[in-house]
Enzyme design. Structure first.
Site, PDB file in Angstrom:
ATOM      1  CG  ASP A 114      -2.002   0.924   1.281  1.00  0.00           C
ATOM      2  OD1 ASP A 114      -2.937   0.698   0.501  1.00  0.00           O
ATOM      3  OD2 ASP A 114      -1.973   1.892   2.060  1.00  0.00           O
ATOM      4  CD  GLU A 148       0.193  11.250  -2.971  1.00  0.00           C
ATOM      5  OE1 GLU A 148      -0.788  11.477  -2.271  1.00  0.00           O
ATOM      6  OE2 GLU A 148       1.364  11.317  -2.541  1.00  0.00           O
TER       7      GLU A 148
HETATM    8  C1  NOJ Z   1      -4.564   2.796  -0.669  1.00  0.00           C
HETATM    9  C2  NOJ Z   1      -5.629   1.764  -0.493  1.00  0.00           C
HETATM   10  O1  NOJ Z   1      -5.840   1.103  -1.712  1.00  0.00           O
HETATM   11  C3  NOJ Z   1      -6.849   2.498   0.015  1.00  0.00           C
HETATM   12  O2  NOJ Z   1      -7.994   1.685  -0.001  1.00  0.00           O
HETATM   13  C4  NOJ Z   1      -6.535   3.004   1.388  1.00  0.00           C
HETATM   14  O3  NOJ Z   1      -7.609   3.775   1.868  1.00  0.00           O
HETATM   15  C5  NOJ Z   1      -5.282   3.884   1.397  1.00  0.00           C
HETATM   16  N1  NOJ Z   1      -4.217   3.342   0.603  1.00  0.00           N
HETATM   17  C6  NOJ Z   1      -4.769   4.039   2.791  1.00  0.00           C
HETATM   18  O4  NOJ Z   1      -4.244   2.829   3.251  1.00  0.00           O
END
Ligand code: NOJ
Length: 534
Positions: free
Chosen positions: A200, A270
């Site tokens: 993530d 990003e």
């Molecule tokens: C990206 C994840 O795919 C999303 O669902 C999440 O809310 C944010 N990162 C924070 O972990």
């Protein structure tokens, strides 16, 4: 040398809360997923990317982890996880976990310890900073979910950084203890036999230690996406996306590659221009995806052509290619097909399976699902509450999978589902589509199977060819095979001026809808040609 298994693999993303519920509590779980492995295998997936299953207060539905080394009881607990892994491996399916190591839940014991400051043993495991004299946050960083990326905590009389919810404090990867603990999480699961990780926000492990303000994007340069959400008005170069982030990704990779045949790819949410820093043949992660296609609503050839031309200058990057996931409006809706458009779904799938990269396909994409309807009182996503009904948050892409059209809750659960089942989705349920030779599901199955016959589509390189506003054309090739792939992404007939040729052998791949005339290859609306030209 044979390519690693993940190059060009088809990875099926399961958002387990919404996949299949085995115990009637309205929330999908791992025994539910286990019961659907036949389905995943019939689709032809090589691997499953499993969205987070760890214990979590579920403020962000699993992306706020309170224990990295366990599985939530609601998901079935560790025993269910082990049973799932064994069953998948028996079938030759790989299991990729989703690890959220940039932040934790504020209910994680590490955060509780950090709250003790110097009286505890983790004072700097999170990003604490002095509050301004007026009580304001230390700098201008904004949370992706709206508002300041800082919250005050009276216990330490300081602010802590959170790129997302205030209940998701940022783990401080600059602290050697915190970093070691995060890496240990990966080892824990690798030893348990998982085949890899989706990391993530892998662009966000490091923050600027001087806490410099993010610069504003000048108003004159702002487009709709910038005005649509205040955090998008700043260039996020100090809160995240530091070039030195690459060094920690190197360390992550070393841990993963310490185990045989594993795969680690990242979400780079990003600054997509940095993908060449963060992903490489010998540095950073093995692969990753940006939001270039996920954010796009135009479905214009230019978007795809520009991205692969950009990657052509970065041949060390093996990308993940993805049109859909649990964070973005479903493909069909985003690309202009409303709630249902099977022709568009089929063309988008063909394109997805033809582009260079490891393919990430999101549950329901193989059914051609569009955005699910979610009423105001059914919203669960914290982002959904931000601008509702102006923006609906992420629930419309998280509504339950429809399995059986006329079963209660379309066969997802016998209890009230945590998000509603969309009635159009129910009509498009897997059992209906299995019985219809023209369905999107059968199309997806056939296309994935056909793709296996073409090494150029799996591990080959890509060359973008000159085309026009309607048409995307590229070549996929290995030393032995060269394929011409031409897509009419528009809803009008199109003509593509073919390169000079002596022979042409089209393949049974994709929706068809092509012919010759008008001085070139003619393509029906949403038609495609894939074949060999000599
Ligand atoms: C990206 C994840 O795919 C999303 O669902 C999440 O809310 C944010 N990162 C924070 O972990």
């Amino acid at each position: 040398m044979t390519a690693p298994w993940w190059k060009g693999a088809v990875v099926y993303q399961v958002y387990p809360r919404s996949f299949c519920d085995s115990d009637g509590d309205g929330i999908g779980d791992l025994p539910g997923l286990l019961s659907k492995l036949d389905y995943i295998q019939a689709l032809g997936a090589d691997a499953v990317w499993l969205s987070p299953v760890h214990p979590s207060p579920n403020k962000d539905f699993g992306y706020d982890v309170s224990d990295f080394e366990d599985v939530a009881p609601q998901m079935g607990g560790m025993a269910a996880f082990e049973a799932l892994t064994a069953a998948m491996h028996q079938r030759g399916l790989k299991l990729i976990m989703d690890e959220v190591l940039a932040h934790t839940s504020d209910r994680h014991p590490w955060f509780a310890e950090s709250l003790k400051g110097d009286e505890g043993n983790k004072p700097d495991w999170y990003v604490w900073a002095d509050t301004k004299d007026d009580g304001g946050p230390p700098n201008n960083w904004l949370s992706v979910f709206g508002g300041a990326a800082w919250s005050y905590h009276p216990k330490r009389r300081k602010h802590y950084f959170h790129k997302f919810l205030r209940s998701q404090p940022k783990l401080n990867w600059r602290d050697p203890g915190a970093k070691a603990a995060a890496l240990e999480v990966l080892r824990f699961w690798l030893k348990k036999g998982v085949d890899g990780f989706r990391l993530d926000v892998a662009n966000s492990f490091l923050h600027d230690d001087k806490l410099r303000d993010n610069p504003a994007i000048p108003p004159a340069l702002r487009g709709k996406a910038h005005w649509g959400h205040a955090p998008n008005m700043q260039k996020r170069i100090h809160d995240s996306n530091l070039p030195e982030n690459r060094k920690v990704l190197d360390e992550v990779r070393a841990v993963v590659e310490g185990f045989e045949d594993r795969f680690v790819f990242g979400e780079f949410s990003e600054e997509p221009g940095l993908i060449g820093e963060f992903v490489g043949a010998t540095h950073g992660l093995q692969s990753g995806y940006t939001f270039t296609f996920l954010d796009d609503r135009s479905f214009s050839p230019q978007i795809f052509a520009a991205y692969y031309r950009f990657l052509a200058d970065r041949p060390h990057v093996w990308p993940c290619v993805t049109f859909s996931n649990h964070d973005v409006v479903r493909t069909v809706t985003r690309y202009g097909g409303g709630k249902r458009d099977d022709a568009l779904a089929k063309l988008a799938l063909t394109l997805l399976f033809s582009l260079k990269g490891t393919i990430l396909i999101y549950q329901g994409e193989e059914l051609g699902l569009g955005a699910g309807d979610v009423a105001m009182d059914e919203v669960r996503d914290p982002v959904g509450e931000l601008y509702f009904p102006f923006g609906a948050g992420r629930d419309p892409e998280r509504t339950p999978m429809p399995w059986i059209a006329d079963a209660v809750n379309a066969g997802f659960s016998t209890g009230k589902p945590w998000l509603p089942v969309d009635s159009v989705h129910a009509e498009m349920a897997a059992n209906v589509q299995e019985g219809d030779p023209d369905s999107v599901l059968n199309f997806a199955r056939t296309t994935i199977a056909a793709r296996r016959e073409f090494p150029a589509l799996i591990t080959g390189d890509i060359e973008i060819l000159e085309a026009n506003d309607q048409v995307l054309a590229f070549r996929r090739f290995t030393p032995e095979q060269s394929l011409l792939c031409v897509f009419n992404l528009s809803r009008e007939p199109a003509v593509y001026a073919m390169p000079k040729r002596s022979s042409i052998s089209p393949f049974e791949f994709g929706p068809g809808g092509w012919g010759f005339g008008g001085g070139g290859l003619t393509l029906k609306p949403l038609g495609a040609f894939i074949g060999q030209i000599g």
